[in-house]
Design an enzyme around this catalytic site. Structure first.
Site, PDB file in Angstrom:
ATOM      1  N   TYR A  27       6.743   6.996  -0.787  1.00 13.52           N
ATOM      2  CA  TYR A  27       5.975   6.072  -1.637  1.00 13.52           C
ATOM      3  C   TYR A  27       5.540   6.732  -2.940  1.00 13.52           C
ATOM      4  O   TYR A  27       5.849   6.245  -4.038  1.00 13.52           O
ATOM      5  CB  TYR A  27       4.762   5.565  -0.852  1.00 13.52           C
ATOM      6  CG  TYR A  27       3.714   4.854  -1.673  1.00 13.52           C
ATOM      7  CD1 TYR A  27       4.026   3.729  -2.433  1.00 13.52           C
ATOM      8  CD2 TYR A  27       2.388   5.301  -1.680  1.00 13.52           C
ATOM      9  CE1 TYR A  27       3.059   3.076  -3.177  1.00 13.52           C
ATOM     10  CE2 TYR A  27       1.418   4.654  -2.421  1.00 13.52           C
ATOM     11  CZ  TYR A  27       1.757   3.543  -3.170  1.00 13.52           C
ATOM     12  OH  TYR A  27       0.791   2.909  -3.918  1.00 13.52           O
ATOM     13  N   LYS A  36       7.130   5.972  -6.729  1.00 16.15           N
ATOM     14  CA  LYS A  36       6.204   5.452  -7.740  1.00 16.15           C
ATOM     15  C   LYS A  36       6.142   6.392  -8.943  1.00 16.15           C
ATOM     16  O   LYS A  36       6.045   5.948 -10.096  1.00 16.15           O
ATOM     17  CB  LYS A  36       4.809   5.264  -7.147  1.00 16.15           C
ATOM     18  CG  LYS A  36       4.687   4.123  -6.158  1.00 16.15           C
ATOM     19  CD  LYS A  36       4.904   2.761  -6.797  1.00 16.15           C
ATOM     20  CE  LYS A  36       3.684   2.288  -7.569  1.00 16.15           C
ATOM     21  NZ  LYS A  36       3.869   0.908  -8.085  1.00 16.15           N
TER      22      LYS A  36
END
Length: 506
Positions: free
Chosen positions: A255, A259
């Site tokens: 994640y 990002k």
């Protein structure tokens, strides 16, 4: 005095991605409640057609108690009011630079009329499949900025990221850009001249993913197992790949890694588009509006609180003296709106941490104490109808101590049970497998959350404080994001834990 922020929202056309997610729903509700004079909120939704998109928005967003205040305000005309403002658009941020919007007329309408784009869409699962995370969090960011460049009168693009794009940093962490290609490797590897730190090539990551998918597809054609087992093996490999790549470059999980790459691409490709990147820390239930305690799903720490209240957890992997950086969801959406208004038409890139660790630090021990007090006073009831009594939560201050605890209390007894099962002609095999899966899941979650519970950095909020100080009194009241005002004891005892019990534990 007229509100500068409400004035900015008046008669504007905004495109929102991620409107069916936790933060997206709160953002939509906030705008509809605060500024009914907004022109249109276009919401990008995956669906077969426009009618399906509208049905999805109604079932996944409007039916929620989050919209209770608006529903009471508008009564029978609630839905008609919403759909005068909200326009579902069929598309997918991960598809292409047109955001998966098939009809040229729809695209042209948006390029001609949009004043702002708000990108909230994200894959937030720490160990999601690499193809999903890379396409949504990284490729999606590229697609949104390319789309923004074709908007003729766009005033601002706001991209919601995460504060943890910084990797495993410590100390005070500034609100600064991520440099394209830079990794988060540290320590001996960076100091070893014979083994220089790797350079991150985002295009190569997509190439590696494609190669892996082709390999998996080829192997599936000769696999003799069931279709489900082949699919499970492919998903497992793609999840492993994401974590491998993230950790190789110095990020703790898929994640935060994907990002971070998304931010890098926005910085590289934005051109003359005014951009705000908002980096919240751990987002939790609403502090005040539309009402305190609204929550959906389990956030980073909530599974521990729920498991503790249900008597399933007695120990917690964390240092009680370290800081837990939380921020209520309504404060995040308020900061989003204020930042958009503040930087409209300003041809630059602005970064804001929405965090509490500097302004109003919360120690893990405080959260644990309040959970103990709450469930002692309001105990859960088990499926057998008996009251569940909780004890003071104990802390395991390192992964090694956690592993020892889990082995002594769970793994060793499980190994004994496995031997007994074999002696008894495998009569308890299914139960043994179920318990082993549960143990492995707990260990996997511990590995994923370890970088967060032992995170030793604090997020600087110099830019965020400057944004706050430039607001009028009226706007500060309506769009509060000042972490200093949070009473953490009251928040946990009167707001957050009751919200979890009501909306999540059920």
């Amino acid at each position: 005095m007229a509100s500068n922020i409400l004035g900015f929202l008046s008669e504007k056309n905004i495109l929102v991605t991620g409107s069916t997610g936790f933060l997206g729903k709160i953002f939509i509700e906030k705008i509809l409640r605060s500024q009914p004079g907004i022109c249109s909120i276009f919401v990008l939704l995956r669906a077969n057609d426009a009618e399906s998109a509208k049905i999805r928005f109604k079932s996944e967003v409007l039916k929620l108690e989050l919209f209770r205040t608006l529903r009471e305000l508008h009564g029978d005309s609630f839905e008609s009011f919403v759909f005068e403002k909200v326009v579902p658009v069929v598309g997918d941020i991960a598809t292409d630079h047109n955001l998966g919007i098939d009809t040229e007329r729809s695209r042209e309408d948006l390029w001609r009329n949009l004043d702002a784009i708000v990108n909230i869409a994200a894959s937030t699962v720490f160990n999601d499949r690499y193809d999903i995370s890379l396409n949504v969090n990284t490729k999606g960011a590229e697609n949104i900025v390319e789309f923004a460049q074709r908007c003729r009168k766009l005033q601002i693009l706001l991209h919601v990221s995460t504060a943890y794009v910084v990797g495993r940093k410590s100390g005070r962490i500034k609100e600064s850009c991520l440099n394209l290609g830079n990794t988060k490797m540290g320590g001996k590897e960076c100091e070893d001249k014979s083994n220089p730190p790797r350079s991150l090539d985002i295009e190569a990551e997509f190439g590696l993913l494609e190669k892996t998918q082709l390999t998996l597809q080829a192997s599936s054609t000769i696999h003799t197992g069931s279709t489900r087992s082949v699919k499970d093996a492919q998903v497992k490999r793609l999840k492993e790949l994401g974590l491998e790549r993230a950790r190789m470059f110095g990020w703790p999980n898929t994640y935060s890694f994907t990002k971070a790459m998304g931010e890098m691409l926005i910085q590289k490709l934005r051109g003359n588009v005014p951009v705000v990147i908002l980096r919240p820390t751990i987002i939790e239930s609403t502090l005040a509006k539309p009402f305190p305690g609204w929550m959906e799903g389990t956030r980073t720490m909530d599974s521990v609180i729920i498991g503790y209240g249900k008597g399933q957890i007695s120990c917690f992997l964390a240092d009680p003296e370290l800081i837990l950086d939380l921020i209520p969801a309504d404060m995040v959406t308020n900061a989003m709106i204020v930042a958009m208004a503040a930087h409209a038409y300003q041809n630059d890139l602005f970064i804001y941490h929405i965090a509490s660790s500097v302004a109003n630090p919360l120690r893990n021990s405080v959260a644990a104490d309040e959970a103990y007090k709450y469930f002692s006073k309001h105990p859960c009831v088990g499926t057998d109808g008996n009251i569940i009594h909780v004890k003071q939560l104990c802390f395991l201050k390192s992964m090694n101590s956690f592993r020892r605890y889990m082995h002594r209390h769970y793994k060793a007894p499980l190994e004994v049970f496995g031997v007994v099962n074999k002696v008894l002609c495998c009569n308890f095999t299914e139960r043994y497998k179920r318990m082993l899966r549960r143990y492995n899941k707990v260990m996997c979650l511990a590995e994923l959350y370890e970088p967060y519970v032992f995170f030793n950095g604090r997020f600087d909020i110099t830019n965020t404080e400057g944004l706050w100080e430039n607001m009028s009194k009226e706007d500060k009241k309506e769009f509060n994001f000042d972490a200093k005002c949070i009473d953490w004891v009251r928040y946990f005892s009167n707001v957050h834990i009751p919200g979890l019990v009501k909306y999540v534990l059920k």
